[in-house]
Design a protein around this motif. Structure first.
Motif, PDB file in Angstrom:
ATOM      1  N   SER A 177       0.814  -1.217   0.000  1.00 31.51           N
ATOM      2  CA  SER A 177       0.000   0.000   0.000  1.00 31.51           C
ATOM      3  C   SER A 177       0.845   1.263   0.000  1.00 31.51           C
ATOM      4  CB  SER A 177      -0.929   0.002   1.221  1.00 31.51           C
ATOM      5  OG  SER A 177      -1.868  -1.048   1.130  1.00 31.51           O
ATOM      6  N   LEU A 178       2.017   1.228   0.621  1.00 34.59           N
ATOM      7  CA  LEU A 178       2.898   2.399   0.606  1.00 34.59           C
ATOM      8  C   LEU A 178       3.383   2.677  -0.811  1.00 34.59           C
ATOM      9  CD1 LEU A 178       4.423   4.631   2.090  1.00 34.59           C
ATOM     10  CD2 LEU A 178       6.282   2.997   2.479  1.00 34.59           C
ATOM     11  N   GLU A 179       3.764   1.636  -1.538  1.00 31.11           N
ATOM     12  CA  GLU A 179       4.159   1.796  -2.933  1.00 31.11           C
ATOM     13  C   GLU A 179       3.014   2.379  -3.751  1.00 31.11           C
ATOM     14  OE1 GLU A 179       4.932  -0.967  -6.886  1.00 31.11           O
ATOM     15  OE2 GLU A 179       5.342  -1.827  -4.911  1.00 31.11           O
ATOM     16  N   GLU A 180       1.819   1.829  -3.563  1.00 29.84           N
ATOM     17  CA  GLU A 180       0.648   2.317  -4.300  1.00 29.84           C
ATOM     18  C   GLU A 180       0.395   3.789  -4.010  1.00 29.84           C
ATOM     19  OE1 GLU A 180      -4.167   1.453  -4.771  1.00 29.84           O
ATOM     20  OE2 GLU A 180      -2.944   0.165  -3.480  1.00 29.84           O
ATOM     21  N   ALA A 181       0.505   4.174  -2.745  1.00 25.10           N
ATOM     22  CA  ALA A 181       0.260   5.566  -2.366  1.00 25.10           C
ATOM     23  C   ALA A 181       1.285   6.494  -2.988  1.00 25.10           C
ATOM     24  CB  ALA A 181       0.266   5.704  -0.843  1.00 25.10           C
ATOM     25  N   MET A 182       2.560   6.125  -2.907  1.00 24.41           N
ATOM     26  CA  MET A 182       3.605   6.982  -3.468  1.00 24.41           C
ATOM     27  C   MET A 182       3.472   7.116  -4.977  1.00 24.41           C
ATOM     28  SD  MET A 182       7.121   6.126  -1.423  1.00 24.41           S
ATOM     29  CE  MET A 182       7.333   6.532   0.323  1.00 24.41           C
ATOM     30  N   LEU A 183       3.195   6.014  -5.662  1.00 23.37           N
ATOM     31  CA  LEU A 183       3.044   6.070  -7.117  1.00 23.37           C
ATOM     32  C   LEU A 183       1.838   6.917  -7.512  1.00 23.37           C
ATOM     33  CD1 LEU A 183       3.876   2.398  -8.145  1.00 23.37           C
ATOM     34  CD2 LEU A 183       5.260   4.434  -8.562  1.00 23.37           C
ATOM     35  N   THR A 184       0.771   6.844  -6.734  1.00 19.57           N
ATOM     36  CA  THR A 184      -0.404   7.664  -7.031  1.00 19.57           C
ATOM     37  C   THR A 184      -0.088   9.134  -6.866  1.00 19.57           C
ATOM     38  OG1 THR A 184      -1.857   5.877  -6.275  1.00 19.57           O
ATOM     39  CG2 THR A 184      -2.833   8.060  -6.461  1.00 19.57           C
ATOM     40  N   VAL A 185       0.675   9.486  -5.836  1.00 16.48           N
ATOM     41  CA  VAL A 185       1.091  10.881  -5.657  1.00 16.48           C
ATOM     42  C   VAL A 185       1.891  11.347  -6.862  1.00 16.48           C
ATOM     43  CG1 VAL A 185       2.535  12.439  -4.301  1.00 16.48           C
ATOM     44  CG2 VAL A 185       1.059  10.807  -3.135  1.00 16.48           C
ATOM     45  N   VAL A 186       2.842  10.534  -7.305  1.00 14.06           N
ATOM     46  CA  VAL A 186       3.683  10.904  -8.440  1.00 14.06           C
ATOM     47  C   VAL A 186       2.838  11.081  -9.697  1.00 14.06           C
ATOM     48  CG1 VAL A 186       5.520  10.111  -9.988  1.00 14.06           C
ATOM     49  CG2 VAL A 186       5.773   9.863  -7.512  1.00 14.06           C
ATOM     50  N   LYS A 187       1.905  10.150  -9.938  1.00 19.72           N
ATOM     51  CA  LYS A 187       1.095  10.195 -11.162  1.00 19.72           C
ATOM     52  C   LYS A 187       0.133  11.371 -11.174  1.00 19.72           C
ATOM     53  CE  LYS A 187       1.014   5.186 -12.015  1.00 19.72           C
ATOM     54  NZ  LYS A 187       0.185   3.974 -12.026  1.00 19.72           N
ATOM     55  N   THR A 188      -0.384  11.739 -10.023  1.00 22.74           N
ATOM     56  CA  THR A 188      -1.447  12.745  -9.997  1.00 22.74           C
ATOM     57  C   THR A 188      -0.987  14.100  -9.495  1.00 22.74           C
ATOM     58  OG1 THR A 188      -2.158  12.022  -7.803  1.00 22.74           O
ATOM     59  CG2 THR A 188      -3.221  10.995  -9.690  1.00 22.74           C
ATOM     60  N   GLN A 189      -0.408  14.168  -8.304  1.00 21.41           N
ATOM     61  CA  GLN A 189      -0.069  15.459  -7.731  1.00 21.41           C
ATOM     62  C   GLN A 189       0.997  16.193  -8.519  1.00 21.41           C
ATOM     63  OE1 GLN A 189      -1.568  17.057  -5.353  1.00 21.41           O
ATOM     64  NE2 GLN A 189      -2.955  15.441  -4.731  1.00 21.41           N
ATOM     65  N   SER A 190       1.921  15.466  -9.112  1.00 20.43           N
ATOM     66  CA  SER A 190       2.966  16.133  -9.873  1.00 20.43           C
ATOM     67  C   SER A 190       2.447  16.703 -11.182  1.00 20.43           C
ATOM     68  CB  SER A 190       4.112  15.162 -10.172  1.00 20.43           C
ATOM     69  OG  SER A 190       3.683  14.120 -11.004  1.00 20.43           O
ATOM     70  N   SER A 191       1.210  16.381 -11.549  1.00 23.04           N
ATOM     71  CA  SER A 191       0.630  16.914 -12.783  1.00 23.04           C
ATOM     72  C   SER A 191      -0.464  17.935 -12.515  1.00 23.04           C
ATOM     73  CB  SER A 191       0.088  15.770 -13.641  1.00 23.04           C
ATOM     74  OG  SER A 191      -0.810  14.979 -12.920  1.00 23.04           O
ATOM     75  N   VAL A 192      -0.570  18.413 -11.284  1.00 18.43           N
ATOM     76  CA  VAL A 192      -1.591  19.403 -10.951  1.00 18.43           C
ATOM     77  C   VAL A 192      -1.326  20.737 -11.653  1.00 18.43           C
ATOM     78  CG1 VAL A 192      -2.466  20.836  -9.036  1.00 18.43           C
ATOM     79  CG2 VAL A 192      -2.258  18.387  -8.760  1.00 18.43           C
ATOM     80  N   LEU A 193      -0.061  21.007 -11.988  1.00 21.07           N
ATOM     81  CA  LEU A 193       0.301  22.282 -12.608  1.00 21.07           C
ATOM     82  C   LEU A 193      -0.604  22.621 -13.788  1.00 21.07           C
ATOM     83  CD1 LEU A 193       2.144  24.701 -13.106  1.00 21.07           C
ATOM     84  CD2 LEU A 193       3.648  23.194 -14.399  1.00 21.07           C
ATOM     85  N   LEU A 194      -0.857  21.623 -14.634  1.00 16.51           N
ATOM     86  CA  LEU A 194      -1.707  21.864 -15.801  1.00 16.51           C
ATOM     87  C   LEU A 194      -3.127  21.399 -15.561  1.00 16.51           C
ATOM     88  CD1 LEU A 194       0.809  20.800 -18.583  1.00 16.51           C
ATOM     89  CD2 LEU A 194       0.291  23.100 -17.754  1.00 16.51           C
ATOM     90  N   LYS A 195      -3.467  21.208 -14.288  1.00 17.25           N
ATOM     91  CA  LYS A 195      -4.796  20.804 -13.831  1.00 17.25           C
ATOM     92  C   LYS A 195      -5.214  19.467 -14.446  1.00 17.25           C
ATOM     93  CE  LYS A 195      -6.060  24.755 -11.695  1.00 17.25           C
ATOM     94  NZ  LYS A 195      -6.987  25.748 -11.409  1.00 17.25           N
ATOM     95  N   CYS A 196      -5.720  19.482 -15.669  1.00  9.23           N
ATOM     96  CA  CYS A 196      -6.156  18.228 -16.276  1.00  9.23           C
ATOM     97  C   CYS A 196      -5.099  17.791 -17.279  1.00  9.23           C
ATOM     98  CB  CYS A 196      -7.500  18.396 -16.976  1.00  9.23           C
ATOM     99  SG  CYS A 196      -8.877  18.680 -15.869  1.00  9.23           S
ATOM    100  N   THR A 197      -4.109  17.086 -16.836  1.00 13.76           N
ATOM    101  CA  THR A 197      -3.035  16.680 -17.718  1.00 13.76           C
ATOM    102  C   THR A 197      -3.158  15.217 -18.060  1.00 13.76           C
ATOM    103  OG1 THR A 197      -1.596  16.049 -15.918  1.00 13.76           O
ATOM    104  CG2 THR A 197      -1.493  18.338 -16.618  1.00 13.76           C
ATOM    105  N   ARG A 198      -2.313  14.774 -18.988  1.00 15.17           N
ATOM    106  CA  ARG A 198      -2.356  13.393 -19.439  1.00 15.17           C
ATOM    107  C   ARG A 198      -2.105  12.439 -18.285  1.00 15.17           C
ATOM    108  NH1 ARG A 198       1.633  10.185 -21.012  1.00 15.17           N
ATOM    109  NH2 ARG A 198       3.108  11.910 -21.077  1.00 15.17           N
ATOM    110  N   ASN A 199      -1.197  12.800 -17.370  1.00 14.82           N
ATOM    111  CA  ASN A 199      -0.886  11.893 -16.263  1.00 14.82           C
ATOM    112  C   ASN A 199      -2.104  11.634 -15.391  1.00 14.82           C
ATOM    113  OD1 ASN A 199       1.730  11.581 -17.044  1.00 14.82           O
ATOM    114  ND2 ASN A 199       2.607  12.952 -15.510  1.00 14.82           N
ATOM    115  N   LEU A 200      -2.826  12.697 -15.055  1.00 16.21           N
ATOM    116  CA  LEU A 200      -4.000  12.541 -14.204  1.00 16.21           C
ATOM    117  C   LEU A 200      -5.054  11.694 -14.898  1.00 16.21           C
ATOM    118  CD1 LEU A 200      -5.165  13.375 -11.463  1.00 16.21           C
ATOM    119  CD2 LEU A 200      -6.184  15.350 -12.602  1.00 16.21           C
ATOM    120  N   HIS A 201      -5.255  11.965 -16.179  1.00  8.91           N
ATOM    121  CA  HIS A 201      -6.250  11.194 -16.928  1.00  8.91           C
ATOM    122  C   HIS A 201      -5.805   9.745 -17.104  1.00  8.91           C
ATOM    123  CE1 HIS A 201      -7.293  15.370 -18.636  1.00  8.91           C
ATOM    124  NE2 HIS A 201      -8.013  15.096 -17.580  1.00  8.91           N
ATOM    125  N   SER A 202      -4.510   9.544 -17.265  1.00  9.41           N
ATOM    126  CA  SER A 202      -3.985   8.182 -17.373  1.00  9.41           C
ATOM    127  C   SER A 202      -4.243   7.403 -16.094  1.00  9.41           C
ATOM    128  CB  SER A 202      -2.476   8.203 -17.654  1.00  9.41           C
ATOM    129  OG  SER A 202      -2.205   8.789 -18.903  1.00  9.41           O
TER     130      SER A 202
END
Length: 273
Positions: A177-202
């Motif tokens: 679960s720690l791995e899952e949480a960290m990967l989710t942060v990387v995939k989503t929070q790091s793409s907040v800059l452009l709000k709806c980016t490819r990473n978040l949608h992916s």
């Protein structure tokens, strides 16, 4: 619609419907943040915790959205979301989830100090790939307290230092679960800059795909992600889904569901891109 009227209608729906179709219809009756608060509460009540649900919601929402969810949670259940998470999780998973709730992230943009970004990248490398074992708290601190724009720069610098992506390092250094949480942060929070980016949608496309892939359907995941994104970015998620998997979201729904439940999901998803 007033919330108390929605509650009355929800009770009527529960008495008239059943199964997955009932769950979907009831989900649609909740205002957005109250629905997400309900999903978090349901994930933690009783024996065991559905950690995947908690991670999905906390790691993919902005600070403002989390504030609204926490407010709705306390109003509806009379307890603090943070306290319930602390009571139902432990160890580094508890720390990362609480850190996300308390985070001071800049949800849009902001100045990035190149020297600090480089230092953070070096610290992440030193906390993982460079040593035997992992300094999990260093990962948690940087991933959960730095701004989105800052993290984007950190990940670029990290890849130069480690010759691999931060995602690959997290997979090597953590698990469960720690791995899952960290990967989710990387995939989503790091793409907040452009709000709806490819990473978040992916990320959401992936959640929907694996909810239906293989034997059986994870209906809770399917319902939650379609309902919660239906008025935000579901059309963009559909497009990303088709790019990633070579089939439409609608076609998978048709193959994995049936009856009124299927028709309701298809109506929410809308026409193919």
């Amino acid at each position: 619609m007033a919330w108390w009227k929605a509650w009355n209608l929800t009770d009527t729906l529960k008495s008239e419907l059943s199964g997955k179709f009932e769950k979907l219809m009831v989900a649609l009756m909740y205002p957005q943040y109250r629905y997400e608060a309900k999903e978090l509460h349901d994930a933690m009540k009783g024996l065991g915790t559905k950690e995947g649900v908690v991670i999905e919601i906390l790691a993919s929402r902005t600070k403002k959205q989390l504030e609204e969810i926490m407010k709705a949670y306390e109003e509806d259940y009379g307890t603090s979301l943070e306290e319930d998470i602390q009571a139902d999780t432990s160890g580094y998973l508890e720390k990362i989830l609480v850190c996300l709730l308390q985070g001071s992230r800049d949800d849009a943009s902001g100045f990035v100090d190149p020297e600090l970004a480089l230092q953070d990248a070096q610290d992440l490398y030193a906390a993982g790939e460079k040593i035997q074992g992992t300094d999990e708290m260093k990962f948690i601190t940087i991933l959960c307290t730095r701004s989105a724009t800052h993290l984007m720069r950190v990940f670029e610098e990290y890849e130069k230092i480690a010759n691999k992506s931060i995602e690959d390092s997290i997979k090597n250094e953590t698990h469960g679960s720690l791995e899952e949480a960290m990967l989710t942060v990387v995939k989503t929070q790091s793409s907040v800059l452009l709000k709806c980016t490819r990473n978040l949608h992916s990320y959401f496309a992936e959640r929907l795909y694996y909810a239906m892939k293989g034997a059986g359907t994870r209906d809770g995941t399917l319902i939650r992600n379609i309902v919660s994104r239906s008025e935000i970015d579901l059309n963009l998620i559909k497009c990303q889904f088709q790019k990633m998997y070579g089939k439409t979201l609608s076609s998978m729904i048709v193959g994995d569901t049936s009856g009124d439940y299927k028709n309701a999901l298809l109506n929410l998803v809308g026409s193919d891109p």
